[in-house]
Design a protein around this motif. Structure first.
Motif, PDB file in Angstrom:
ATOM      1  N   GLU A 249     -22.542  76.659  14.458  1.00 36.87           N
ATOM      2  CA  GLU A 249     -23.495  77.831  14.351  1.00 36.87           C
ATOM      3  C   GLU A 249     -23.058  79.089  15.053  1.00 36.87           C
ATOM      4  O   GLU A 249     -23.409  80.208  14.855  1.00 36.87           O
ATOM      5  N   ARG A 250     -21.903  78.879  16.024  1.00 35.91           N
ATOM      6  CA  ARG A 250     -21.676  80.228  16.623  1.00 35.91           C
ATOM      7  C   ARG A 250     -20.635  80.944  15.895  1.00 35.91           C
ATOM      8  O   ARG A 250     -20.605  82.158  16.027  1.00 35.91           O
ATOM      9  N   TYR A 251     -20.373  80.243  14.834  1.00 40.59           N
ATOM     10  CA  TYR A 251     -19.566  81.239  13.770  1.00 40.59           C
ATOM     11  C   TYR A 251     -20.215  81.612  12.632  1.00 40.59           C
ATOM     12  O   TYR A 251     -19.819  82.148  11.680  1.00 40.59           O
ATOM     13  N   GLY A 252     -21.699  81.429  12.678  1.00 39.72           N
ATOM     14  CA  GLY A 252     -22.393  82.014  11.659  1.00 39.72           C
ATOM     15  C   GLY A 252     -22.855  81.179  10.721  1.00 39.72           C
ATOM     16  O   GLY A 252     -23.791  81.176   9.543  1.00 39.72           O
ATOM     17  N   PHE A 253     -22.458  79.515  10.860  1.00 38.66           N
ATOM     18  CA  PHE A 253     -22.952  78.834   9.865  1.00 38.66           C
ATOM     19  C   PHE A 253     -24.283  78.208  10.116  1.00 38.66           C
ATOM     20  O   PHE A 253     -24.819  78.263  11.324  1.00 38.66           O
ATOM     21  N   LYS A 254     -25.204  78.212   9.031  1.00 37.11           N
ATOM     22  CA  LYS A 254     -26.988  78.011   9.189  1.00 37.11           C
ATOM     23  C   LYS A 254     -27.219  76.809   8.489  1.00 37.11           C
ATOM     24  O   LYS A 254     -26.712  76.447   7.416  1.00 37.11           O
ATOM     25  N   LYS A 255     -27.851  75.837   8.982  1.00 34.26           N
ATOM     26  CA  LYS A 255     -28.307  74.414   8.196  1.00 34.26           C
ATOM     27  C   LYS A 255     -29.336  74.900   7.225  1.00 34.26           C
ATOM     28  O   LYS A 255     -30.307  75.760   7.315  1.00 34.26           O
ATOM     29  N   VAL A 256     -29.092  74.534   5.834  1.00 34.65           N
ATOM     30  CA  VAL A 256     -29.934  74.823   4.655  1.00 34.65           C
ATOM     31  C   VAL A 256     -30.633  73.433   4.312  1.00 34.65           C
ATOM     32  O   VAL A 256     -31.733  73.952   3.653  1.00 34.65           O
ATOM     33  N   SER A 257     -30.312  72.418   4.580  1.00 34.44           N
ATOM     34  CA  SER A 257     -30.941  71.191   4.081  1.00 34.44           C
ATOM     35  C   SER A 257     -30.373  70.056   4.957  1.00 34.44           C
ATOM     36  O   SER A 257     -29.337  70.199   5.557  1.00 34.44           O
ATOM     37  N   GLN A 258     -31.289  68.944   4.988  1.00 31.89           N
ATOM     38  CA  GLN A 258     -30.900  67.583   5.609  1.00 31.89           C
ATOM     39  C   GLN A 258     -31.314  66.637   4.864  1.00 31.89           C
ATOM     40  O   GLN A 258     -32.609  66.792   4.079  1.00 31.89           O
ATOM     41  N   MET A 259     -30.980  65.461   4.785  1.00 33.59           N
ATOM     42  CA  MET A 259     -31.458  64.312   4.192  1.00 33.59           C
ATOM     43  C   MET A 259     -31.046  62.910   4.997  1.00 33.59           C
ATOM     44  O   MET A 259     -29.968  62.971   5.572  1.00 33.59           O
ATOM     45  N   LYS A 260     -31.900  62.101   5.140  1.00 32.73           N
ATOM     46  CA  LYS A 260     -31.718  60.736   5.832  1.00 32.73           C
ATOM     47  C   LYS A 260     -31.029  59.912   4.452  1.00 32.73           C
ATOM     48  O   LYS A 260     -31.003  59.954   3.596  1.00 32.73           O
ATOM     49  N   SER A 261     -29.903  59.271   5.356  1.00 31.37           N
ATOM     50  CA  SER A 261     -29.161  58.241   4.378  1.00 31.37           C
ATOM     51  C   SER A 261     -28.512  56.991   5.443  1.00 31.37           C
ATOM     52  O   SER A 261     -28.764  56.945   6.668  1.00 31.37           O
ATOM     53  N   ARG A 262     -28.092  55.920   4.388  1.00 34.81           N
ATOM     54  CA  ARG A 262     -27.452  55.077   5.271  1.00 34.81           C
ATOM     55  C   ARG A 262     -25.987  54.864   4.737  1.00 34.81           C
ATOM     56  O   ARG A 262     -25.472  53.698   4.623  1.00 34.81           O
ATOM     57  N   ASN A 263     -25.391  55.862   4.449  1.00 28.61           N
ATOM     58  CA  ASN A 263     -24.061  55.779   4.101  1.00 28.61           C
ATOM     59  C   ASN A 263     -22.985  55.634   5.395  1.00 28.61           C
ATOM     60  O   ASN A 263     -23.566  55.573   6.406  1.00 28.61           O
ATOM     61  N   PHE A 264     -21.985  55.104   4.867  1.00 26.83           N
ATOM     62  CA  PHE A 264     -21.213  54.493   6.249  1.00 26.83           C
ATOM     63  C   PHE A 264     -21.487  53.341   6.878  1.00 26.83           C
ATOM     64  O   PHE A 264     -21.188  53.181   8.053  1.00 26.83           O
ATOM     65  N   GLY A 265     -22.695  52.592   6.364  1.00 22.85           N
ATOM     66  CA  GLY A 265     -23.344  51.428   7.343  1.00 22.85           C
ATOM     67  C   GLY A 265     -24.156  51.851   8.526  1.00 22.85           C
ATOM     68  O   GLY A 265     -24.404  51.116   9.184  1.00 22.85           O
ATOM     69  N   VAL A 266     -24.391  52.897   8.760  1.00 20.10           N
ATOM     70  CA  VAL A 266     -25.483  53.452   9.782  1.00 20.10           C
ATOM     71  C   VAL A 266     -26.271  54.553   9.299  1.00 20.10           C
ATOM     72  O   VAL A 266     -26.168  55.157   8.346  1.00 20.10           O
ATOM     73  N   HIS A 267     -27.589  54.373  10.058  1.00 21.14           N
ATOM     74  CA  HIS A 267     -28.744  55.661   9.609  1.00 21.14           C
ATOM     75  C   HIS A 267     -27.982  56.768   9.971  1.00 21.14           C
ATOM     76  O   HIS A 267     -27.691  56.935  11.229  1.00 21.14           O
ATOM     77  N   LEU A 268     -28.082  57.848   9.156  1.00 20.30           N
ATOM     78  CA  LEU A 268     -27.740  59.210   9.347  1.00 20.30           C
ATOM     79  C   LEU A 268     -28.687  60.209   8.878  1.00 20.30           C
ATOM     80  O   LEU A 268     -29.568  59.948   7.939  1.00 20.30           O
ATOM     81  N   LEU A 269     -28.438  61.345   9.470  1.00 22.51           N
ATOM     82  CA  LEU A 269     -29.077  62.254   9.064  1.00 22.51           C
ATOM     83  C   LEU A 269     -27.977  63.363   8.588  1.00 22.51           C
ATOM     84  O   LEU A 269     -27.162  63.972   9.408  1.00 22.51           O
ATOM     85  N   GLU A 270     -27.878  63.370   7.409  1.00 27.69           N
ATOM     86  CA  GLU A 270     -26.883  64.440   6.750  1.00 27.69           C
ATOM     87  C   GLU A 270     -27.332  65.813   6.547  1.00 27.69           C
ATOM     88  O   GLU A 270     -28.403  65.945   6.124  1.00 27.69           O
ATOM     89  N   MET A 271     -26.492  66.588   6.802  1.00 31.88           N
ATOM     90  CA  MET A 271     -26.789  68.137   6.887  1.00 31.88           C
ATOM     91  C   MET A 271     -25.933  68.859   6.252  1.00 31.88           C
ATOM     92  O   MET A 271     -24.702  68.654   6.405  1.00 31.88           O
ATOM     93  N   LEU A 272     -26.268  69.897   5.458  1.00 30.56           N
ATOM     94  CA  LEU A 272     -25.620  71.082   4.746  1.00 30.56           C
ATOM     95  C   LEU A 272     -25.710  72.346   5.607  1.00 30.56           C
ATOM     96  O   LEU A 272     -26.742  72.644   5.741  1.00 30.56           O
ATOM     97  N   TYR A 273     -24.709  72.859   5.710  1.00 36.90           N
ATOM     98  CA  TYR A 273     -24.445  74.172   6.483  1.00 36.90           C
ATOM     99  C   TYR A 273     -23.979  75.199   5.661  1.00 36.90           C
ATOM    100  O   TYR A 273     -22.935  74.753   5.122  1.00 36.90           O
ATOM    101  N   ARG A 274     -24.377  76.313   5.623  1.00 38.60           N
ATOM    102  CA  ARG A 274     -23.781  77.559   4.851  1.00 38.60           C
ATOM    103  C   ARG A 274     -23.512  78.881   5.525  1.00 38.60           C
ATOM    104  O   ARG A 274     -24.012  78.872   6.568  1.00 38.60           O
ATOM    105  N   LEU A 275     -22.291  79.394   5.328  1.00 38.39           N
ATOM    106  CA  LEU A 275     -21.987  80.585   5.826  1.00 38.39           C
ATOM    107  C   LEU A 275     -22.110  81.845   4.987  1.00 38.39           C
ATOM    108  O   LEU A 275     -21.561  81.482   3.648  1.00 38.39           O
ATOM    109  N   TYR A 276     -23.058  82.462   5.006  1.00 38.96           N
ATOM    110  CA  TYR A 276     -23.160  83.631   4.239  1.00 38.96           C
ATOM    111  C   TYR A 276     -22.487  84.916   4.214  1.00 38.96           C
ATOM    112  O   TYR A 276     -22.337  85.049   5.631  1.00 38.96           O
ATOM    113  N   PRO A 277     -22.277  85.628   3.371  1.00 40.70           N
ATOM    114  CA  PRO A 277     -21.368  86.830   3.607  1.00 40.70           C
ATOM    115  C   PRO A 277     -22.394  87.772   4.545  1.00 40.70           C
ATOM    116  O   PRO A 277     -23.564  87.825   4.658  1.00 40.70           O
ATOM    117  N   SER A 278     -21.834  88.756   5.375  1.00 40.34           N
ATOM    118  CA  SER A 278     -22.643  89.235   6.266  1.00 40.34           C
ATOM    119  C   SER A 278     -22.505  90.924   5.797  1.00 40.34           C
ATOM    120  O   SER A 278     -22.154  91.332   4.851  1.00 40.34           O
TER     121      SER A 278
END
Length: 165
Positions: free
Chosen positions: A136-165
């Protein structure tokens, strides 16, 4: 605590590195986040994808070593539509908190800007707060998230994007 003088960062992959990167992720994520063996397999699969499409003009790796041992890693992977993906950012616990993550992010951003990418993205999960804060300090912003059970644990997976300034 290691001193920075003992840390070396190289920008090329050597034979044996892909296995070490997967093993580093598998071990650290199992110890710190209780991820199962499936995570290491996922990392191995996607490292093969990186290797097969590697382009030295558009992709870059940061292999962090101390006394000949891999202790961290980061890569920038080119994607479609002039996008870059930040992947596999990891540091062994003794190498965190000394500014090394910041140095890697600065170098990643420098390469990203130098190559003229039009945007970037990364996927991460809950529980990685220091890394998320750095992104986030380098400008990435969270754009979506979803709950999953990937890799054997409960997770909140998040997508971050960096947009041109």
């Amino acid at each position: 605590m290691e001193t920075e003088a003992k840390i070396f960062i190289r920008n090329q992959l050597n034979p044996g590195d892909l296995g070490q990167i997967a093993a580093l992720h598998g071990r650290i994520y199992a110890e710190e986040h209780n991820f199962g063996l499936g995570f290491e397999a996922y990392v191995m699969d996607s490292l093969l994808e990186f290797y097969r499409q590697y382009d030295a003009n558009r992709d870059k790796v940061w292999v962090v070593e101390s006394e000949g041992k891999m202790v961290g890693f980061l890569l920038l992977m080119h994607r479609q539509d002039e996008q870059a993906q930040l992947r596999y950012f990891i540091l062994e616990k003794p190498y965190r908190g000394m500014g090394l993550g910041k140095k890697l992010m600065e170098e990643w951003m420098e390469f990203y800007n130098e190559k003229g990418y039009k945007g970037a993205y990364l996927y991460t999960t809950s529980g990685l707060d220091p890394a998320i804060s750095l992104y986030e300090r380098y400008g990435f912003k969270k754009v979506s998230q979803m709950k999953s059970r990937n890799f054997g644990v409960h997770l909140l997976e998040m997508l971050y994007r960096l947009y041109p300034s």
